[in-house]
Scaffold this active site. Structure first.
Site, PDB file in Angstrom:
ATOM      1  CB  ALA A  23      18.331  -4.213  -1.145  1.00 42.78           C
ATOM      2  CG  PHE A  34      19.030  -9.668   1.094  1.00 42.90           C
ATOM      3  CD1 PHE A  34      18.104 -10.094   0.172  1.00 42.90           C
ATOM      4  CD2 PHE A  34      20.346 -10.062   0.933  1.00 42.90           C
ATOM      5  CE1 PHE A  34      18.466 -10.893  -0.896  1.00 42.90           C
ATOM      6  CE2 PHE A  34      20.734 -10.856  -0.128  1.00 42.90           C
ATOM      7  CZ  PHE A  34      19.786 -11.266  -1.044  1.00 42.90           C
ATOM      8  CB  ILE A 102      21.292  -7.991  -9.180  1.00 41.18           C
ATOM      9  CG1 ILE A 102      20.260  -8.461  -8.122  1.00 41.18           C
ATOM     10  CG2 ILE A 102      22.653  -8.411  -8.677  1.00 41.18           C
ATOM     11  CD1 ILE A 102      18.868  -8.550  -8.571  1.00 41.18           C
ATOM     12  CG  ASP A 103      17.545  -2.930  -8.893  1.00 41.17           C
ATOM     13  OD1 ASP A 103      18.325  -2.165  -9.471  1.00 41.17           O
ATOM     14  OD2 ASP A 103      17.150  -2.738  -7.718  1.00 41.17           O
ATOM     15  CG  HIS A 118      26.584  -7.628  -5.110  1.00 38.35           C
ATOM     16  ND1 HIS A 118      25.864  -7.472  -3.955  1.00 38.35           N
ATOM     17  CD2 HIS A 118      27.893  -7.571  -4.745  1.00 38.35           C
ATOM     18  CE1 HIS A 118      26.702  -7.312  -2.922  1.00 38.35           C
ATOM     19  NE2 HIS A 118      27.933  -7.361  -3.380  1.00 38.35           N
ATOM     20  CB  CYS A 126      27.197 -20.491 -22.052  1.00 37.03           C
ATOM     21  SG  CYS A 126      27.805 -22.205 -21.977  1.00 37.03           S
ATOM     22  CG  LEU A 219      13.363   2.865   6.060  1.00 39.54           C
ATOM     23  CD1 LEU A 219      12.484   1.662   5.716  1.00 39.54           C
ATOM     24  CD2 LEU A 219      12.524   3.960   6.702  1.00 39.54           C
TER      25      LEU A 219
HETATM   26  P1  NAD Z   1      20.010  -4.941   2.894  1.00 43.32           P
HETATM   27  O1  NAD Z   1      18.696  -5.585   2.602  1.00 43.32           O
HETATM   28  O2  NAD Z   1      20.965  -5.635   3.778  1.00 43.32           O
HETATM   29  O3  NAD Z   1      19.722  -3.505   3.537  1.00 43.32           O
HETATM   30  C1  NAD Z   1      18.791  -2.622   2.986  1.00 43.32           C
HETATM   31  C2  NAD Z   1      18.638  -1.463   3.953  1.00 43.32           C
HETATM   32  O4  NAD Z   1      17.792  -0.498   3.316  1.00 43.32           O
HETATM   33  C3  NAD Z   1      17.973  -1.849   5.289  1.00 43.32           C
HETATM   34  O5  NAD Z   1      18.815  -1.445   6.350  1.00 43.32           O
HETATM   35  C4  NAD Z   1      16.649  -1.059   5.279  1.00 43.32           C
HETATM   36  O6  NAD Z   1      16.347  -0.503   6.533  1.00 43.32           O
HETATM   37  C5  NAD Z   1      16.914   0.048   4.277  1.00 43.32           C
HETATM   38  N1  NAD Z   1      15.725   0.494   3.564  1.00 43.32           N
HETATM   39  C6  NAD Z   1      14.731  -0.240   3.016  1.00 43.32           C
HETATM   40  N2  NAD Z   1      13.831   0.534   2.386  1.00 43.32           N
HETATM   41  C7  NAD Z   1      14.268   1.813   2.551  1.00 43.32           C
HETATM   42  C8  NAD Z   1      13.759   3.078   2.154  1.00 43.32           C
HETATM   43  N3  NAD Z   1      12.631   3.199   1.444  1.00 43.32           N
HETATM   44  N4  NAD Z   1      14.463   4.192   2.488  1.00 43.32           N
HETATM   45  C9  NAD Z   1      15.614   4.099   3.214  1.00 43.32           C
HETATM   46  N5  NAD Z   1      16.144   2.908   3.619  1.00 43.32           N
HETATM   47  C10 NAD Z   1      15.477   1.797   3.286  1.00 43.32           C
HETATM   48  O7  NAD Z   1      20.642  -4.600   1.504  1.00 43.32           O
HETATM   49  P2  NAD Z   1      22.152  -4.396   1.052  1.00 43.32           P
HETATM   50  O8  NAD Z   1      22.903  -3.650   2.090  1.00 43.32           O
HETATM   51  O9  NAD Z   1      22.075  -3.868  -0.334  1.00 43.32           O
HETATM   52  O10 NAD Z   1      22.813  -5.845   0.977  1.00 43.32           O
HETATM   53  C11 NAD Z   1      22.106  -6.998   0.653  1.00 43.32           C
HETATM   54  C12 NAD Z   1      22.382  -7.716  -0.645  1.00 43.32           C
HETATM   55  O11 NAD Z   1      21.091  -7.807  -1.200  1.00 43.32           O
HETATM   56  C13 NAD Z   1      23.172  -7.126  -1.724  1.00 43.32           C
HETATM   57  O12 NAD Z   1      24.178  -8.022  -1.946  1.00 43.32           O
HETATM   58  C14 NAD Z   1      22.237  -7.104  -2.984  1.00 43.32           C
HETATM   59  O13 NAD Z   1      22.901  -7.721  -4.066  1.00 43.32           O
HETATM   60  C15 NAD Z   1      21.098  -7.955  -2.611  1.00 43.32           C
HETATM   61  N6  NAD Z   1      19.731  -7.536  -3.010  1.00 43.32           N
HETATM   62  C16 NAD Z   1      19.521  -6.733  -4.074  1.00 43.32           C
HETATM   63  C17 NAD Z   1      18.226  -6.315  -4.404  1.00 43.32           C
HETATM   64  C18 NAD Z   1      18.020  -5.425  -5.608  1.00 43.32           C
HETATM   65  O14 NAD Z   1      18.749  -5.544  -6.583  1.00 43.32           O
HETATM   66  N7  NAD Z   1      17.084  -4.485  -5.561  1.00 43.32           N
HETATM   67  C19 NAD Z   1      17.154  -6.720  -3.620  1.00 43.32           C
HETATM   68  C20 NAD Z   1      17.411  -7.557  -2.522  1.00 43.32           C
HETATM   69  C21 NAD Z   1      18.707  -7.964  -2.224  1.00 43.32           C
END
Ligand code: NAD
Length: 248
Positions: A23, A34, A102-103, A118, A126, A219
């Site tokens: 994400a 998240f 999922i974006d 994901h 459906c 980050l």
């Molecule tokens: P996560 O939210 O657990 O971790 C995201 C990580 O990215 C964090 O550790 C954060 O510090 C880091 N981060 C945020 N912005 C950043 C940047 N600009 N540069 C560098 N690092 C950055 O996400 P995850 O590990 O992908 O797992 C969470 C679940 O969230 C997944 O299953 C996903 O399906 C779902 N999700 C997806 C989206 C999306 O599709 N964009 C959004 C939210 C959640």
């Protein structure tokens, strides 16, 4: 930044790169993650809202709860980090990207070999007759209040977006493709993932066991930092800007 240079050097030396995004690659596109600050996880009911049980119990509530995320996803444009992965694929250096997102932003950026672990919000089906649907128009109608829940015309039951909700299995083809790519890569890049969601978080271990170094750009600290060859603790946008300049 010294780590950025080290990471770019590793990319320069590699020709079978595999990338895993989370994400954090899309926060600079306006989609909250998240677990980062201001992330979606601050809503304590999120797990229930994004679970298969939650969807089956109350599909209308599921769509109502997710409409904010849908609108952020619908507005979002790919970031520099998405573009970097496209560039590396064009150069023949990157084999595939697996994403937990999922974006659909890797597809929108122009990446070709993508494993969406994901699923995606952009399409749905459906649950009974498996008919497939484009979801964009439904989301617009839900947001404007004209629709509460999209229904399959033939079966009159709620259409489910093609996302892997909590309790849902991961799509087998995407998982097998990602495992193959992780075991065959000569470098794995992990962009913007806390690496706590399994099985996606197994992929860096598969790459390491197969002899590939990993580079993490995030980050915050991740569970794999001590196993990574290089950790860049910073914004992906800044890292990608430097790397894109190096591979212009
Ligand atoms: P996560 O939210 O657990 O971790 C995201 C990580 O990215 C964090 O550790 C954060 O510090 C880091 N981060 C945020 N912005 C950043 C940047 N600009 N540069 C560098 N690092 C950055 O996400 P995850 O590990 O992908 O797992 C969470 C679940 O969230 C997944 O299953 C996903 O399906 C779902 N999700 C997806 C989206 C999306 O599709 N964009 C959004 C939210 C959640």
């Amino acid at each position: 930044m010294f780590e950025t240079e080290q990471a770019i050097n590793l990319i320069r030396e590699s020709n079978r790169i595999f990338a895993l995004s989370g994400a954090g690659i899309s926060t600079e596109a306006g989609i909250p993650d998240f677990r980062g600050p201001g992330g979606l996880w601050e809503d304590s009911t999120l797990m229930e809202k994004l679970s298969a049980t939650g969807f089956n119990r109350d599909p209308e509530g599921f769509y109502r709860a997710n409409v904010k995320l849908f609108s952020e996803v619908r507005k979002a444009k790919p970031t520099l980090a998405h573009q970097l992965l496209v560039r590396l694929e064009e150069l023949g250096k990157l084999d595939a990207v697996a994403t937990q997102n999922i974006d659909g932003l890797h597809r929108a950026a122009g990446s070709r070999k993508i494993f969406e672990l994901h699923g995606t919000y952009h399409t749905g089906h459906c649950p009974k007759c498996r008919a497939a649907f484009e979801m964009e128009d439904f989301y617009a109608e839900i947001q404007s209040g004209r629709l509460k829940v999209p229904l399959c015309r033939a079966c009159a039951i709620p259409i489910k977006p093609d996302v892997v909700l909590f309790e849902d299995p991961i799509p087998v083809d995407a998982w097998e493709g990602a495992v193959d790519a992780a075991s065959q890569c000569d470098l794995m890049l992990v962009f913007g993932s806390s690496l706590v969601v399994y099985p996606a978080a197994e992929l860096p271990m598969i790459a390491i066991s197969s002899g590939a170094p990993i580079v993490i750009v995030n980050l915050e600290e991740t569970a794999y930092d001590s196993l990574a060859r290089v950790v860049v603790r910073g914004k992906l946008g800044e890292f990608a800007k430097s790397a894109l300049a190096a591979f212009d």
